[in-house]
Each structure stands twice: as C-alpha cells, then as structure tokens.
Scaffold this active site. Structure first.
Site, PDB file in Angstrom:
ATOM      1  N   GLY A 116       0.736  -1.139  -0.163  1.00 14.91           N
ATOM      2  CA  GLY A 116       0.134  -0.142   0.015  1.00 14.91           C
ATOM      3  C   GLY A 116       0.886   1.171  -0.161  1.00 14.91           C
ATOM      4  O   GLY A 116       2.086   1.275  -0.350  1.00 14.91           O
ATOM      5  N   GLU A 117       0.161   2.348   0.109  1.00 14.31           N
ATOM      6  CA  GLU A 117       0.866   3.667  -0.126  1.00 14.31           C
ATOM      7  C   GLU A 117       0.498   4.379   1.291  1.00 14.31           C
ATOM      8  O   GLU A 117      -0.652   4.327   1.745  1.00 14.31           O
ATOM      9  CB  GLU A 117       0.023   4.330  -1.065  1.00 14.31           C
ATOM     10  CG  GLU A 117       1.086   5.323  -1.895  1.00 14.31           C
ATOM     11  CD  GLU A 117       1.553   4.416  -3.036  1.00 14.31           C
ATOM     12  OE1 GLU A 117       2.434   4.803  -3.588  1.00 14.31           O
ATOM     13  OE2 GLU A 117       0.997   3.447  -3.338  1.00 14.31           O
ATOM     14  N   GLY A 118       1.419   4.957   1.841  1.00 14.35           N
ATOM     15  CA  GLY A 118       1.565   5.809   3.146  1.00 14.35           C
ATOM     16  C   GLY A 118       1.476   7.231   2.645  1.00 14.35           C
ATOM     17  O   GLY A 118       1.479   7.425   1.618  1.00 14.35           O
ATOM     18  N   MET A 178       5.668   4.217  -0.132  1.00 14.46           N
ATOM     19  CA  MET A 178       5.050   2.960  -0.479  1.00 14.46           C
ATOM     20  C   MET A 178       5.621   1.841   0.641  1.00 14.46           C
ATOM     21  O   MET A 178       6.589   1.996   1.094  1.00 14.46           O
ATOM     22  CB  MET A 178       5.535   2.704  -1.863  1.00 14.46           C
ATOM     23  CG  MET A 178       4.867   1.334  -2.425  1.00 14.46           C
ATOM     24  SD  MET A 178       5.547   0.949  -3.994  1.00 14.46           S
ATOM     25  CE  MET A 178       4.691   1.855  -5.089  1.00 14.46           C
ATOM     26  N   ASP A 203      -2.296  10.295  17.794  1.00 14.36           N
ATOM     27  CA  ASP A 203      -2.823   9.979  16.613  1.00 14.36           C
ATOM     28  C   ASP A 203      -3.261   8.377  16.405  1.00 14.36           C
ATOM     29  O   ASP A 203      -3.311   7.796  15.518  1.00 14.36           O
ATOM     30  CB  ASP A 203      -1.890  10.294  15.317  1.00 14.36           C
ATOM     31  CG  ASP A 203      -2.895  10.402  14.044  1.00 14.36           C
ATOM     32  OD1 ASP A 203      -4.014  10.471  14.000  1.00 14.36           O
ATOM     33  OD2 ASP A 203      -1.971  10.383  12.855  1.00 14.36           O
TER      34      ASP A 203
END
Length: 361
Positions: free
Chosen positions: A35-37, A41, A152
């Site tokens: 996936g992508e942050g 990646m 967070d």
C-alpha cells in the site's frame, strides 16, 4: 510480464514496484506491493538473513520540513521503545553518504492487516473486542510510562496479524507530555485525525496531556462495537457538535475548567442537550464494555480514566496482569523540539539516527 503488484528485477539493480525503485537488496528480495503511506510506499519482502517476510516502508521526506520532522520522531521513538504491542524497527536502509541519501527504508515485522481494514469487513465478537482493547491499552501503558503521547491513535494505526496480535504504529505526531504548556486558544489547528480528537482539542488544549490518547481509545472501542466511527465530524466545530450530541451538554463544573472565554461562551450559547445512554447506542454490547467506554469518553480530561485504571477495569479482567504489563525503563526526552529545525538539520539528524544499521558500524 510480472504479476500485478509483484516486483521486477531484470538487471540486478533496485527492484521496481509499481514504477518505484526499492533499493533494498541483496538482503531483502521478492518484493510485493502492500500500500501507500502519506509519503511513501509499503512492500512486503523476503528477508534472506532471518528467512521471514517483512514489511518495508520507503520514505522520501527530505523535500519537506514536516515530513522530515515526522520521520525523525518516528525513528527516534521506535528505536528506543521495545514492547510487544508497539511495532519495532528491525532494520533501516539508506545511502552511505548524506548527499546520496534521498530515501530511507524502514524494515518492520509484517502484519497482515489493520483494525481499519478489519472493521470494514468483519463484525467483531465481544472476545475479540476485549482482547484488542486490552492490547491497545497494554501498549499505551508503556508509551505513557515513557512520558510520550501518541496523539494519533485510530484504527488504521493498529496493526493486526492472523493470531490477533495487535501493534500500535505511526509515531510521527508523538510528543513528550507537557501538561504545563497544554493551554491554547479556541480552535487552534491540530493535525491528528479529526474523528478521534478529544473535545478539549477543539476548545483549549494543544493535546499535550495523556488524556488525549485515552479519548482516542474510547472512540476506537465504540467503533469496534458498531463498525462505524462514533463521532464522524465533517469539520472542526461539527466534530464538537457530534460529541456533545452524544455526551450531552457539559456540566457547570466541566465548563469551569475551560479557561478560554471564547470557547466557554461558545458552549454556553448552544441549546441544552441530554446525554444519550450508551446502551441505546450499543444495545448488544457487554455492559462492562460500556462502563469502561463511559469512563474513557468523558468530556472533562481531568476526570477521564487513566491507562492503568482502564487496564484494571472489570471488562478486561480475564487479561489483566500488572506483572506482564511492562513500562519503559526511563522517560523519553527530546533533547530539542524538532518543530522549528530546518529540513537540512533534520536530514543530518535522520542520517545520524540511522547510522547504527550501516554495515561496519
């Protein structure tokens, strides 16, 4: 033709994944896209040394001061933390010189999914909710014992594997607790994800006290009970209105804690709202879970339950074991506040902080 998401490496250079070079060989091979942050990646890879698959996050932060700051925070904190419910850093790969360093690759344990993805597809049993909540609080006890705030916590930052182990990740917004400097004006912009933000963030707090994380855990518990976010505010004030719509109007005593007059007057201007009973919102939930939820989602941060008391709550009694809930060896100190440092300085600090993983160090 390489399979979708698989890596191609015809010439022995960096493997390419979806058009991105992943320069992590020869130790890490057979990359597959995960996936992508926000700024990079994530792939899985085979670790030739330990013979397991791992997760590798490629971070390219050096163009932006904020990204540098978050990367440095994450690395500094995770390299010092060691706990079963917090993701560790196994290895860091970067260029041998600061001039060549454009990216940083962080190698971590591979976790199959996260709580956000799980809640999109699965209704959790009470046993699962109880076990996940216990692990979140067990990790948070360690974080808070180091005098660190995560700031967070949300479902996508809780990693899970097939044996239901849970690890907290993403410390890019973390801070050292600083209750003396917590006060701010009404509606100061705050970075963490809105839906999990405590009401005082909208009113008069910078989020520098531990109670901020407990609120987020309460929001996560509510989401596990119903598979939907409890306070899905569309913007800043809408977030506060969602919270008051369920918790009801704050008491006079709770209003007195709000020093900021603008914030207090805003609350006084709103029509009176009654508290919605938790068992009406979550009719199928364990009453003990709702009792703990009530103690976490308390408007007044001074009355909100603390992490040790939450662990000792009857809802978690089957797991509670203070002798197996470790704390940090020493409180964490940032030698300097990173907020104001230029990105060039932050790059140097990232270079130094990652040196221990270089060959021959």
């Amino acid at each position: 033709m390489a399979a979708a998401g698989a890596a191609s490496n015809p010439g022995g250079g960096p493997e390419m994944v979806r058009g991105q070079a992943f320069d992590v060989g020869p130790r890490y091979i057979n990359l597959a896209y995960i996936g992508e942050g926000a700024y990079g990646m994530v792939c899985s890879a085979h670790d030739n040394v330990n013979k397991v698959r791992v997760a590798i996050k490629k971070i390219s932060p050096f163009e932006h001061q904020t990204y540098c700051q978050r990367t440095l925070r994450e690395i500094k904190i995770l390299l010092r933390f060691k706990h079963e419910n917090i993701i560790g850093i196994n290895d860091i790969i970067r260029a041998p010189t600061i001039e060549q360093m454009k990216d940083v690759y962080i190698v971590q344990d591979l976790m199959e999914t996260d709580l956000y993805k799980l809640l999109k597809t699965q209704h959790l049993s009470n046993d699962h909710i109880c076990y996940f909540l216990y692990q979140i609080l067990r990790g948070l006890k360690y974080i808070h014992s180091a005098n660190v705030l995560h700031r967070d916590l949300k479902p996508s930052n809780l990693l899970l594997n097939t044996t239901c182990d849970l690890k907290i990740c993403d410390f890019g917004l973390a801070r050292v607790a600083d209750p003396d400097h917590d006060h701010t004006g009404f509606l100061t912009e705050y970075v963490a994800t809105r839906w999990y933000r405590a009401p005082e963030i909208m009113l008069n707090s910078k989020g520098y006290t531990k109670s901020i994380d407990i609120w987020s855990v309460g929001c996560i518990l509510a989401e596990m009970l119903s598979n939907r976010p409890i306070f899905p505010g569309k913007h800043y004030l809408d977030q506060l209105n969602h919270i008051l719509g369920i918790l009801g109007s704050p008491s006079q005593e709770d209003l007195n804690c709000i020093i900021n007059l603008k914030a207090r007057n805003y609350l006084l201007s709103l029509p009176h709202k009654n508290k919605v009973p938790w068992n009406r919102l979550f009719p199928n939930a364990d009453p003990k879970a709702l009792d703990l939820l009530d103690k976490m989602l308390t408007f007044n941060p001074h009355k909100r339950i603390e992490v040790e008391a939450a662990l000792a709550h009857p809802y978690l009694e089957q797991y509670y074991d203070p002798s197996d809930e470790p704390v940090a060896e020493a409180p964490f100190k940032f030698e300097m506040e990173l907020d104001d440092l230029p990105k060039e300085t932050l790059k140097e600090l990232i270079f130094e902080e990652t040196a221990r993983f270089q060959p021959g160090y």
